[in-house]
Design a protein around this motif. Structure first.
Motif, PDB file in Angstrom:
ATOM      1  N   HIS A 120      -8.892  12.971  14.195  1.00  0.00           N
ATOM      2  CA  HIS A 120      -8.620  11.604  14.641  1.00  0.00           C
ATOM      3  C   HIS A 120      -8.922  10.590  13.539  1.00  0.00           C
ATOM      4  O   HIS A 120      -8.153   9.632  13.344  1.00  0.00           O
ATOM      5  N   PHE A 121     -10.014  10.784  12.797  1.00  0.00           N
ATOM      6  CA  PHE A 121     -10.317   9.875  11.685  1.00  0.00           C
ATOM      7  C   PHE A 121      -9.260   9.989  10.588  1.00  0.00           C
ATOM      8  O   PHE A 121      -8.849   8.979  10.004  1.00  0.00           O
ATOM      9  N   GLU A 122      -8.806  11.204  10.295  1.00  0.00           N
ATOM     10  CA  GLU A 122      -7.757  11.381   9.287  1.00  0.00           C
ATOM     11  C   GLU A 122      -6.469  10.678   9.717  1.00  0.00           C
ATOM     12  O   GLU A 122      -5.803  10.032   8.907  1.00  0.00           O
ATOM     13  N   THR A 123      -6.136  10.793  10.999  1.00  0.00           N
ATOM     14  CA  THR A 123      -4.954  10.100  11.532  1.00  0.00           C
ATOM     15  C   THR A 123      -5.123   8.591  11.402  1.00  0.00           C
ATOM     16  O   THR A 123      -4.181   7.880  11.020  1.00  0.00           O
ATOM     17  N   LEU A 124      -6.316   8.098  11.714  1.00  0.00           N
ATOM     18  CA  LEU A 124      -6.570   6.659  11.582  1.00  0.00           C
ATOM     19  C   LEU A 124      -6.366   6.190  10.145  1.00  0.00           C
ATOM     20  O   LEU A 124      -5.748   5.139   9.910  1.00  0.00           O
ATOM     21  N   ILE A 125      -6.877   6.944   9.185  1.00  0.00           N
ATOM     22  CA  ILE A 125      -6.726   6.542   7.784  1.00  0.00           C
ATOM     23  C   ILE A 125      -5.249   6.503   7.411  1.00  0.00           C
ATOM     24  O   ILE A 125      -4.792   5.570   6.739  1.00  0.00           O
ATOM     25  N   GLU A 126      -4.491   7.483   7.866  1.00  0.00           N
ATOM     26  CA  GLU A 126      -3.049   7.498   7.593  1.00  0.00           C
ATOM     27  C   GLU A 126      -2.379   6.288   8.247  1.00  0.00           C
ATOM     28  O   GLU A 126      -1.571   5.599   7.627  1.00  0.00           O
ATOM     29  N   GLN A 127      -2.716   5.992   9.487  1.00  0.00           N
ATOM     30  CA  GLN A 127      -2.134   4.849  10.191  1.00  0.00           C
ATOM     31  C   GLN A 127      -2.556   3.531   9.547  1.00  0.00           C
ATOM     32  O   GLN A 127      -1.746   2.615   9.401  1.00  0.00           O
ATOM     33  N   GLY A 129      -3.194   3.020   6.502  1.00  0.00           N
ATOM     34  CA  GLY A 129      -2.514   2.887   5.221  1.00  0.00           C
ATOM     35  C   GLY A 129      -1.139   2.263   5.331  1.00  0.00           C
ATOM     36  O   GLY A 129      -0.578   1.816   4.325  1.00  0.00           O
ATOM     37  N   ARG A 130      -0.583   2.224   6.520  1.00  0.00           N
ATOM     38  CA  ARG A 130       0.742   1.637   6.719  1.00  0.00           C
ATOM     39  C   ARG A 130       0.692   0.131   6.947  1.00  0.00           C
ATOM     40  O   ARG A 130       1.734  -0.506   7.047  1.00  0.00           O
ATOM     41  N   GLY A 131      -0.509  -0.420   7.050  1.00  0.00           N
ATOM     42  CA  GLY A 131      -0.633  -1.856   7.288  1.00  0.00           C
ATOM     43  C   GLY A 131      -1.623  -2.482   6.331  1.00  0.00           C
ATOM     44  O   GLY A 131      -2.172  -1.821   5.442  1.00  0.00           O
TER      45      GLY A 131
END
Length: 180
Positions: A120-127, A129-131
């Motif tokens: 979940h933290f890895e997904t958050l970092i990826e998300q 990065g898009r903003g």
């Protein structure tokens, strides 16, 4: 009563809402807050913010209440379910995913939730990065690095903290972790 009224402010951040809920929990009013949050979530079933509010209230009771081990498990699972519901409504809801990852990181190691928290933290970092970077996003790097460190992945922890510090150079917490 003033704190309860403030909870109805739609402009409060999740952190502010959590602080108010915690203050009410310490004052012995968490059950009333949980009921209020559940009522609001029922009135707005497609609003992930209301579902996150339910989870925050349940987690507050877990943190601040004197509850049995059985009640702790029940509260933890109910909060987890509420956060899953919020993510089903909006898979990129930052508060839902962040609180889900945080809560998973506190499950007993025997439950094996740490890899899910990391995911979940890895997904958050990826998300993220898009903003545009938001100051509270530094916490994602901090927590993920901490979980990597706990998992024996020191190099990944250092890389995560360094990447976070590059984005958030004013983060004292990330700076401290890198200087250990």
């Amino acid at each position: 009563d003033a704190l309860v009224a403030r909870l109805k402010d739609p402009n409060l951040s999740s952190f502010e809402r959590s602080q108010i809920i915690d203050a009410l929990a310490r004052a012995g009013r968490v059950d009333a807050v949980i009921a209020m949050m559940k009522e609001a979530a029922t009135a707005e079933p497609n609003n992930p913010d209301r579902t996150v509010d339910v989870a925050l209230a349940l987690l507050s009771k877990l943190r601040n209440g004197k509850v049995s081990q059985m009640a702790q498990a029940t509260l933890g699972m109910a909060a987890d379910k509420a956060l899953d519901q919020a993510l089903a409504l909006d898979n990129e809801h930052w508060d839902a995913r962040f609180n889900k990852a945080i809560s998973l990181s506190f499950w007993p190691p025997v439950m094996g939730k740490q890899p899910e928290a990391i995911s979940h933290f890895e997904t958050l970092i990826e998300q993220q990065g898009r903003g545009a970077p938001q100051p509270h996003h530094a916490q994602t790097h901090l927590w993920l690095g901490n979980l990597y460190q706990q998992s024996g992945k020191s190099e990944m922890a250092q890389q995560t903290w360094a990447a976070g510090l590059a984005l958030f150079p004013d983060s004292d917490e990330l700076q401290k972790r890198l200087n250990q």
